[in-house]
Design a protein around this motif. Structure first.
Motif, short mmCIF file in Angstrom:
data_model
loop_
_atom_site.label_atom_id
_atom_site.label_comp_id
_atom_site.label_asym_id
_atom_site.label_seq_id
_atom_site.Cartn_x
_atom_site.Cartn_y
_atom_site.Cartn_z
N ARG A 168 -36.55 -11.80 19.35
CA ARG A 168 -36.18 -12.10 20.73
C ARG A 168 -34.66 -11.98 20.86
O ARG A 168 -33.93 -12.25 19.91
CB ARG A 168 -36.63 -13.51 21.14
N VAL A 169 -34.22 -11.60 22.02
CA VAL A 169 -32.79 -11.43 22.25
C VAL A 169 -32.12 -12.80 22.31
O VAL A 169 -32.51 -13.67 23.09
CB VAL A 169 -32.53 -10.68 23.57
N ARG A 170 -31.12 -12.99 21.46
CA ARG A 170 -30.35 -14.24 21.49
C ARG A 170 -29.35 -14.19 22.64
O ARG A 170 -28.99 -13.14 23.15
CB ARG A 170 -29.61 -14.44 20.16
N SER A 171 -28.88 -15.38 23.01
CA SER A 171 -27.92 -15.46 24.12
C SER A 171 -26.63 -14.73 23.80
O SER A 171 -25.97 -14.20 24.71
CB SER A 171 -27.63 -16.92 24.46
N ASP A 172 -26.26 -14.69 22.51
CA ASP A 172 -25.01 -14.00 22.15
C ASP A 172 -25.22 -12.50 21.93
O ASP A 172 -24.31 -11.81 21.46
CB ASP A 172 -24.40 -14.64 20.89
N GLN A 173 -26.40 -11.98 22.29
CA GLN A 173 -26.67 -10.55 22.21
C GLN A 173 -26.84 -9.91 23.59
O GLN A 173 -26.88 -8.69 23.71
CB GLN A 173 -27.92 -10.27 21.38
N TRP A 204 -27.42 -1.38 28.03
CA TRP A 204 -27.09 -2.78 27.78
C TRP A 204 -28.36 -3.57 27.50
O TRP A 204 -29.32 -3.54 28.27
CB TRP A 204 -26.37 -3.37 28.98
N LEU A 205 -28.37 -4.31 26.42
CA LEU A 205 -29.54 -5.09 26.01
C LEU A 205 -29.68 -6.32 26.89
O LEU A 205 -28.71 -7.00 27.20
CB LEU A 205 -29.38 -5.51 24.55
N GLN A 206 -30.92 -6.58 27.32
CA GLN A 206 -31.20 -7.71 28.20
C GLN A 206 -32.47 -8.44 27.75
O GLN A 206 -33.35 -7.84 27.14
CB GLN A 206 -31.40 -7.23 29.64
N SER A 207 -32.55 -9.72 28.09
CA SER A 207 -33.77 -10.49 27.84
C SER A 207 -34.77 -10.21 28.95
O SER A 207 -34.39 -9.95 30.09
CB SER A 207 -33.47 -11.99 27.81
N PRO A 208 -36.07 -10.27 28.65
CA PRO A 208 -37.09 -10.08 29.70
C PRO A 208 -36.92 -11.10 30.81
O PRO A 208 -36.47 -12.23 30.58
CB PRO A 208 -38.41 -10.26 28.96
#
Length: 243
Positions: free
Chosen positions: A62-67, A136-140
């Motif tokens: 899962r994408v971390r907040s710092d990613q 740019w990487l994003q969280s769902p």
């Protein structure tokens, strides 16, 4: 004054000092963790050097907040029939849609926002073959917006669960916003800083307050002990009697 420097009282002073110092130190540590985690969540990575997707995120990660916002390079093959539209997307003040297609990197498929369109009937043809995309990487997303028509290709949010049924491959639990519009589409806008949620690292802040409250309680107990000890050790003066 001598009573305050007796071995018994000196032990009480040292114990109180150690308890207060530990409580203050642990409170500061938890408070620092709270600040660090909130700062990490608001970190702007959009201008960072793009990294290969495999160096940033695994298929099951899962994408971390710092990613969030980290530019990634995705090499893969476009998945046929995976294109959907995400409604309610503004660009330069105009309402429109994100155009999203899945790019299969071999390990898993990544939903890619190819760009923005104001008219869902004029979306360019779905891309095919191999491609290399920097995005740019994003969280769902998942704010729980209702879908007025689950049978069409328009969704209110970019949720991986909505795309799984369209892609015959494992999918990353994330998506990427292409830095350039693909296939004649205008580039999609991207908020540079992810919003900081009010509950981010809230537990650390509450722990800090708890430790400081413990320190105040220890100081209060020490003060009561010293006061009571001085009172009990004070000589009782005889009451003069009238003869």
């Amino acid at each position: 004054m001598r009573d305050l420097l007796s071995p018994r009282m000196l032990g009480a002073h040292v114990l109180a000092l150690v308890a207060v110092a530990i409580a203050v130190s642990l409170g500061l540590w938890q408070y620092g963790s709270w600040q660090d985690r909130r700062a990490a969540e608001a970190l702007d990575l959009t201008e960072a050097t793009p990294l290969p997707l495999s160096d940033v995120l695994g298929p099951d990660d899962r994408v971390r907040s710092d990613q969030v916002g980290q530019p990634v390079e995705i090499d893969g093959t476009w998945v046929p029939g995976s294109t959907v539209l995400i409604s309610g997307r503004e660009r330069d003040g105009d309402d429109g849609y994100w155009v999203v297609s899945a790019l299969d990197s071999g390990s898993a498929a990544m939903p890619v926002v190819r760009g923005w369109t104001a008219d869902p009937t004029t979306v360019p043809a779905e891309p095919t073959g191999r491609a290399s995309v920097t995005g740019w990487l994003q969280s769902p997303e998942g704010a729980g917006r209702p879908d007025d028509d689950p049978t069409d290709d328009v969704f209110p949010e970019l949720r991986v669960a909505d795309l799984v049924q369209r892609v015959d491959a494992d999918m990353y639990y994330a998506f990427a916003v292409s830095q350039q519009g693909i296939g004649g589409l205008a580039a999609a806008d991207l908020e540079e800083l992810p919003p900081i949620e009010s509950t981010t690292a809230l537990k650390n802040l509450l722990y800090a307050l708890e430790w400081w409250a413990f320190g105040l309680f220890a100081a209060f107990i020490w003060w009561r002990f010293v006061r009571d000890s001085r009172t009990s050790s004070s000589p009782v003066r005889p009451v003069p009697s009238n003869v």
